[in-house]
Design a protein around this motif. Structure first.
Motif, PDB file in Angstrom:
ATOM      1  N   GLU A 273       0.832  -1.210   0.000  1.00 36.84           N
ATOM      2  CA  GLU A 273       0.000   0.000   0.000  1.00 36.84           C
ATOM      3  C   GLU A 273       0.867   1.260   0.000  1.00 36.84           C
ATOM      4  O   GLU A 273       0.531   2.246  -0.647  1.00 36.84           O
ATOM      5  N   GLN A 274       1.997   1.211   0.687  1.00 36.00           N
ATOM      6  CA  GLN A 274       2.910   2.357   0.686  1.00 36.00           C
ATOM      7  C   GLN A 274       3.527   2.537  -0.705  1.00 36.00           C
ATOM      8  O   GLN A 274       3.643   3.666  -1.195  1.00 36.00           O
ATOM      9  N   LEU A 275       3.904   1.448  -1.347  1.00 41.03           N
ATOM     10  CA  LEU A 275       4.486   1.511  -2.689  1.00 41.03           C
ATOM     11  C   LEU A 275       3.510   2.127  -3.682  1.00 41.03           C
ATOM     12  O   LEU A 275       3.886   3.007  -4.465  1.00 41.03           O
ATOM     13  N   VAL A 276       2.249   1.699  -3.673  1.00 42.51           N
ATOM     14  CA  VAL A 276       1.296   2.202  -4.660  1.00 42.51           C
ATOM     15  C   VAL A 276       0.746   3.579  -4.298  1.00 42.51           C
ATOM     16  O   VAL A 276       0.007   4.166  -5.085  1.00 42.51           O
ATOM     17  N   SER A 277       1.111   4.098  -3.148  1.00 41.75           N
ATOM     18  CA  SER A 277       0.649   5.437  -2.793  1.00 41.75           C
ATOM     19  C   SER A 277       1.545   6.516  -3.394  1.00 41.75           C
ATOM     20  O   SER A 277       1.208   7.684  -3.361  1.00 41.75           O
ATOM     21  N   GLY A 278       2.664   6.126  -3.978  1.00 45.36           N
ATOM     22  CA  GLY A 278       3.560   7.088  -4.605  1.00 45.36           C
ATOM     23  C   GLY A 278       3.384   7.135  -6.107  1.00 45.36           C
ATOM     24  O   GLY A 278       2.705   6.306  -6.700  1.00 45.36           O
ATOM     25  N   GLU A 279       4.005   8.122  -6.723  1.00 46.02           N
ATOM     26  CA  GLU A 279       3.967   8.246  -8.178  1.00 46.02           C
ATOM     27  C   GLU A 279       4.887   7.199  -8.792  1.00 46.02           C
ATOM     28  O   GLU A 279       6.032   7.051  -8.377  1.00 46.02           O
ATOM     29  N   THR A 280       4.391   6.477  -9.782  1.00 41.46           N
ATOM     30  CA  THR A 280       5.190   5.481 -10.487  1.00 41.46           C
ATOM     31  C   THR A 280       4.598   5.246 -11.870  1.00 41.46           C
ATOM     32  O   THR A 280       3.400   5.418 -12.076  1.00 41.46           O
TER      33      THR A 280
ATOM     34  N   LEU B  63      -9.458  10.626  -2.725  1.00 42.30           N
ATOM     35  CA  LEU B  63      -8.313  10.137  -1.962  1.00 42.30           C
ATOM     36  C   LEU B  63      -7.022  10.690  -2.538  1.00 42.30           C
ATOM     37  O   LEU B  63      -6.897  10.860  -3.742  1.00 42.30           O
ATOM     38  N   LYS B  64      -6.073  10.935  -1.659  1.00 36.63           N
ATOM     39  CA  LYS B  64      -4.744  11.368  -2.079  1.00 36.63           C
ATOM     40  C   LYS B  64      -3.736  10.418  -1.470  1.00 36.63           C
ATOM     41  O   LYS B  64      -3.691  10.286  -0.265  1.00 36.63           O
ATOM     42  N   PRO B  65      -2.973   9.693  -2.288  1.00 40.77           N
ATOM     43  CA  PRO B  65      -2.982   9.703  -3.746  1.00 40.77           C
ATOM     44  C   PRO B  65      -4.267   9.097  -4.285  1.00 40.77           C
ATOM     45  O   PRO B  65      -4.963   8.360  -3.593  1.00 40.77           O
ATOM     46  N   PHE B  66      -4.543   9.410  -5.548  1.00 37.13           N
ATOM     47  CA  PHE B  66      -5.805   9.053  -6.175  1.00 37.13           C
ATOM     48  C   PHE B  66      -6.024   7.547  -6.210  1.00 37.13           C
ATOM     49  O   PHE B  66      -5.215   6.803  -6.754  1.00 37.13           O
ATOM     50  N   LYS B  67      -7.125   7.113  -5.612  1.00 40.65           N
ATOM     51  CA  LYS B  67      -7.618   5.737  -5.697  1.00 40.65           C
ATOM     52  C   LYS B  67      -9.135   5.824  -5.703  1.00 40.65           C
ATOM     53  O   LYS B  67      -9.722   6.576  -4.924  1.00 40.65           O
ATOM     54  N   ILE B  68      -9.748   5.048  -6.553  1.00 42.59           N
ATOM     55  CA  ILE B  68     -11.209   5.015  -6.609  1.00 42.59           C
ATOM     56  C   ILE B  68     -11.708   4.191  -5.433  1.00 42.59           C
ATOM     57  O   ILE B  68     -11.224   3.093  -5.184  1.00 42.59           O
ATOM     58  N   GLN B  69     -12.680   4.727  -4.711  1.00 38.63           N
ATOM     59  CA  GLN B  69     -13.239   4.042  -3.550  1.00 38.63           C
ATOM     60  C   GLN B  69     -14.582   3.389  -3.831  1.00 38.63           C
ATOM     61  O   GLN B  69     -14.976   2.466  -3.127  1.00 38.63           O
ATOM     62  N   SER B  70     -15.298   3.881  -4.844  1.00 34.99           N
ATOM     63  CA  SER B  70     -16.672   3.433  -5.086  1.00 34.99           C
ATOM     64  C   SER B  70     -16.864   2.963  -6.521  1.00 34.99           C
ATOM     65  O   SER B  70     -17.616   3.572  -7.292  1.00 34.99           O
ATOM     66  N   PRO B  71     -16.227   1.855  -6.906  1.00 33.58           N
ATOM     67  CA  PRO B  71     -16.438   1.365  -8.272  1.00 33.58           C
ATOM     68  C   PRO B  71     -17.866   0.869  -8.442  1.00 33.58           C
ATOM     69  O   PRO B  71     -18.419   0.230  -7.556  1.00 33.58           O
ATOM     70  N   CYS B  72     -18.459   1.191  -9.569  1.00 32.72           N
ATOM     71  CA  CYS B  72     -19.822   0.750  -9.888  1.00 32.72           C
ATOM     72  C   CYS B  72     -19.774  -0.381 -10.923  1.00 32.72           C
ATOM     73  O   CYS B  72     -20.455  -1.385 -10.784  1.00 32.72           O
ATOM     74  N   ILE B  73     -18.951  -0.173 -11.959  1.00 35.37           N
ATOM     75  CA  ILE B  73     -18.749  -1.169 -13.011  1.00 35.37           C
ATOM     76  C   ILE B  73     -17.249  -1.376 -13.158  1.00 35.37           C
ATOM     77  O   ILE B  73     -16.497  -0.401 -13.261  1.00 35.37           O
ATOM     78  N   VAL B  74     -16.810  -2.623 -13.173  1.00 38.44           N
ATOM     79  CA  VAL B  74     -15.399  -2.949 -13.362  1.00 38.44           C
ATOM     80  C   VAL B  74     -15.285  -3.876 -14.560  1.00 38.44           C
ATOM     81  O   VAL B  74     -16.067  -4.822 -14.704  1.00 38.44           O
ATOM     82  N   VAL B  75     -14.290  -3.604 -15.412  1.00 42.94           N
ATOM     83  CA  VAL B  75     -14.030  -4.430 -16.587  1.00 42.94           C
ATOM     84  C   VAL B  75     -12.599  -4.942 -16.535  1.00 42.94           C
ATOM     85  O   VAL B  75     -11.668  -4.166 -16.310  1.00 42.94           O
ATOM     86  N   GLU B  76     -12.442  -6.236 -16.747  1.00 43.88           N
ATOM     87  CA  GLU B  76     -11.126  -6.851 -16.893  1.00 43.88           C
ATOM     88  C   GLU B  76     -11.092  -7.566 -18.231  1.00 43.88           C
ATOM     89  O   GLU B  76     -12.044  -8.262 -18.593  1.00 43.88           O
ATOM     90  N   VAL B  77     -10.007  -7.377 -18.977  1.00 43.17           N
ATOM     91  CA  VAL B  77      -9.787  -8.116 -20.213  1.00 43.17           C
ATOM     92  C   VAL B  77      -8.929  -9.319 -19.847  1.00 43.17           C
ATOM     93  O   VAL B  77      -7.860  -9.168 -19.253  1.00 43.17           O
TER      94      VAL B  77
END
Length: 194
Positions: free
Chosen positions: A21-28, A105-119
């Protein structure tokens, strides 16, 4: 997302959830996911995977950009309650606090997904069907989970309102997404690809 080992020192590294979680909270420039305590770089994919993802994003974006109140994102982190963050190929949120600058959220993370698509790709199909789907179901806002095959014009849809029962769609059919008032045509998803 398709797993793609690159010149990335972290790919395949065992990691605790807190460290992840710390790793993905930074810019990459990488998009990581934690699977069974192992870090994977999910950046990159086949041309078909990228084109299908792009088509789905474009179709939804063109439909909702003038109608509101939802937004669609590609390759953005989604915060999962009591589980590691994940990166869907396409995600729709209808919660303004997910995108309004002073509320998100900062850093940006979506908290309320309504529709999710995976290929689906061969390297991630099992993960997308089982563990990742189980994570998404922890989000009370999730209403629809879509799996698009990359090697054939075949789409699976799972809806909360039907207790996640599988629906199958193929060429010549439309997927009704009441949440955004869209009939998503399977032929449009695969246009120029298969």
């Amino acid at each position: 997302m398709a797993a793609n080992p690159q010149d990335d020192d972290f790919h395949g590294t065992p990691m605790a959830e807190e460290d992840f979680e710390q790793l993905v909270s930074g810019e990459t420039s990488y998009r990581y996911e934690l699977i069974d305590g192992i870090l994977y770089n999910m950046t990159g994919s086949t041309p078909e995977h990228g084109d299908i993802t792009g088509n789905i994003f474009s179709l939804i974006h063109a439909h909702i950009r003038r109608k509101g109140p939802c937004k669609v994102y590609q390759d953005q982190y989604v915060k999962i309650p009591n589980a590691p963050t994940v990166v869907p190929d396409v995600v729709v949120t209808c919660d303004r606090s997910d995108w309004e600058k002073d509320k998100r959220l900062k850093p940006f993370k979506i908290q309320s997904p309504c529709i999710v698509v995976e290929v689906l790709s061969p390297s991630t199909e099992k993960y997308n069907r089982k563990e990742k789907f189980a994570r998404y179901k922890r989000c009370p806002s999730l209403e629809v989970y879509i799996l698009a095959h990359q090697d054939e014009a075949h789409v699976e849809v799972y809806r909360r309102e039907t207790d996640w029962r599988q629906e199958r769609f193929s060429s010549g059919q439309a997927i009704r997404l009441d949440q955004i008032g869209l009939d998503l045509l399977v032929d449009d998803i695969y246009e120029g690809i298969l």
